[in-house]
Structures are given as structure tokens and as C-alpha cells.
Design a protein around this motif. Structure first.
Motif, short mmCIF file in Angstrom:
data_model
loop_
_atom_site.label_atom_id
_atom_site.label_comp_id
_atom_site.label_asym_id
_atom_site.label_seq_id
_atom_site.Cartn_x
_atom_site.Cartn_y
_atom_site.Cartn_z
N LEU A 170 0.81 -1.03 -0.18
CA LEU A 170 -0.07 -0.15 0.09
C LEU A 170 0.75 1.17 -0.02
O LEU A 170 0.64 2.24 -0.79
CB LEU A 170 -0.86 0.03 1.20
CG LEU A 170 -2.22 -1.08 1.20
CD1 LEU A 170 -2.66 -1.18 2.47
CD2 LEU A 170 -3.19 -0.26 -0.01
N ARG A 171 2.01 1.53 0.87
CA ARG A 171 2.78 2.39 0.91
C ARG A 171 3.26 2.65 -0.45
O ARG A 171 4.07 3.89 -0.55
CB ARG A 171 3.76 2.21 1.86
CG ARG A 171 3.28 2.46 3.32
CD ARG A 171 4.03 2.21 4.44
NE ARG A 171 3.82 2.58 5.60
CZ ARG A 171 4.21 2.19 6.73
NH1 ARG A 171 5.53 1.32 6.84
NH2 ARG A 171 4.17 2.60 7.89
N ASN A 172 3.71 1.51 -1.32
CA ASN A 172 4.59 1.71 -2.65
C ASN A 172 3.44 1.41 -3.69
O ASN A 172 3.96 0.84 -4.68
CB ASN A 172 5.61 0.62 -2.36
CG ASN A 172 6.58 0.99 -1.42
OD1 ASN A 172 7.44 1.92 -1.65
ND2 ASN A 172 6.66 0.55 -0.31
N GLU A 173 2.31 1.83 -3.45
CA GLU A 173 1.28 1.64 -4.55
C GLU A 173 1.78 2.08 -5.82
O GLU A 173 2.33 3.33 -6.12
CB GLU A 173 -0.07 1.97 -4.24
CG GLU A 173 -1.15 1.58 -5.52
CD GLU A 173 -2.44 1.97 -4.74
OE1 GLU A 173 -3.68 1.74 -5.62
OE2 GLU A 173 -2.81 2.78 -3.90
N GLY A 174 1.77 1.30 -7.19
CA GLY A 174 1.94 1.68 -8.33
C GLY A 174 3.54 1.45 -8.72
O GLY A 174 3.85 1.65 -9.71
#
Length: 239
Positions: A170-174
Motif C-alpha cells: 500500500l505504501r508503494n502502490e504503483g
């Protein structure tokens, strides 16, 4: 100009005095605290001694170059937001930086709006706190504060490592996330695991997040590179 008033600290590692001053003025006016380093060695030392909220890191630096600094920082902190600065058109630099774990890229000459946007995007991922209430991820709803999860209303058990892995995604989405970076972030840089460790946990997480784990829409394998996660269901390269 949008002022953040966050007082988050940005470390600028850049040997070009004019560019360093320009970035300092822009980000300071936006409400960030600024520290600067003129060489790769100085930047690495400062980042390790007093970790900033985000690092702006030039590729071409005296002493250790940007890639060496990036690799050293990633070994110590897999979650630290790092925005690389590269010369226009240097596609190979972008690819290498992303493989080493850069979060964002700014291309010289640096525009004010893009600089703020890239720094802001990197920090938004860092601010994704587990106290933000239930989060919908595919067919799974997770309350990180309560350490509970449900799949379409039915309670689902998530282990501590599965929770930590999901927070990292989630913290590094994408972003493209190599297995080595995932392993360091979730299990620690000194953990003697393998790519198979990551793959096994990703498969377990897929079984809970994806409606059809064999055809994932959120947690996708990028062949030969790692994984990419998105809360928006769409097919990415890989599977």
C-alpha cells in the motif's frame, strides 16, 4: 503554490549549486524543512545519521554516485522515499534506479510543479498509516489498527507478516518492487530468505485479496522484475 505546513524534512543530495539552491527555495516555501549535501558520501552519512522523510538524490555526484547511495540506503531502509534526479533522456538511468528501489524520478531541468508533485507523491505513500481506518484492497477489507480483516463480510485471518507485506504494498502502490526490496522491507535486511519466500507470501496474500487469484488484478507479477500493486483493478504487464 500549495503550502504543506508539514515540516517534513527533505534531504537534497545535489552537487549543482544553482539547482540545489532552486530546489531548496521551492520546497522550503512549500513548508518542508531542508537539509543539503554536496557529495554522495556526505548525503549517505547525513541520511543514515538523521533519516529524512524523503531524499532527493542526483545520479551524477562526486564520491559515491547516486546509484551507490541509493543501494546503500535501500539496504538500511527499504521504505525511505527516494526521488532520483537524472539528466534528460537518460532512460538507462531511470531503469537502473527503479531496479535499485527509487520511488520517483525528476528529470533535469526540474520544473517547480513537477518537483513538488514528485516529493508529495513519495511522502503520501509514507503517510499511509495503519490508523487510517478500514482499507478496501480488492475483495478484502482490512483494519490495520485492530489487526482484523474480512472478505466480503466474512472474517479472514492475516498473519503478522501478511499484514506487514500488505502495508508495504500500500505504501508503494504503483511502484515496481523487486523481490529483494520486499524481502528487506518485510523481513529485514539481515534475513536470510530467498525469492521463494516472497513468492509464497504473495501467493497467500493474493488468495485473500484477489477475487480470482489465478488472474490477479491488484497484485501482479512483473516477469523477471518483481511485483506491482494497485488498488484499482486493471491488468498490468505480467500476470
Amino acid at each position: 503554490m500549495v503550502v504543506t505546513n508539514t515540516r517534513e524534512m527533505v534531504l537534497i543530495v545535489e552537487d549543482d549549486a544553482a539547482l540545489r539552491l532552486a530546489m531548496t527555495k521551492v520546497l522550503r516555501a512549500a513548508g518542508y524543512r531542508i537539509e543539503v549535501a554536496r557529495t554522495g558520501d556526505e548525503g549517505l552519512e547525513m541520511a543514515l545519521a538523521d533519516p529524512p522523510d524523503v531524499v532527493l538524490l542526483d545520479v551524477m555526484l562526486p564520491g559515491k554516485n547516486g546509484f551507490e547511495v541509493l543501494a546503500a540506503l535501500r539496504h538500511r531502509d527499504a521504505d525511505l522515499p527516494i526521488v532520483m534526479i537524472t539528466a534528460k533522456g537518460e532512460e538507462a538511468d531511470k531503469v537502473r534506479g527503479l531496479e535499485l528501489g527509487a520511488d520517483e524520478y525528476v528529470v533535469k531541468p526540474v520544473g517547480v510543479a513537477e518537483l513538488q508533485a514528485r516529493v508529495g507523491a513519495a511522502l503520501r505513500r509514507k503517510r499511509l498509516l495503519v490508523k487510517s481506518g478500514p482499507v478496501a484492497v480488492g475483495v478484502l477489507t482490512v483494519d490495520f489498527a485492530q489487526h482484523t480483516a474480512s472478505r466480503e463480510g466474512v472474517p479472514v485471518e492475516l498473519t503478522a507478516h501478511e499484514m506487514k507485506l500488505l502495508v508495504f504494498f500500500l505504501r508503494n502502490e504503483g511502484a515496481l518492487l523487486p523481490r529483494e526490496r520486499i524481502l528487506a522491507a518485510v523481513w529485514g535486511a539481515d534475513y536470510f530468505g530467498t525469492d521463494r519466500t516472497v513468492d509464497n507470501f504473495v501467493n497467500r496474500l493474493r488468495a485473500k485479496v484477489e477475487k480470482d487469484p489465478k488472474n490477479p488484478l491488484h497484485l501482479v507479477t512483473i516477469r523477471g522484475a518483481g511485483y506491482r500493486f494497485s488498488r484499482t483493478p486493471h491488468r498490468l504487464e505480467g500476470r
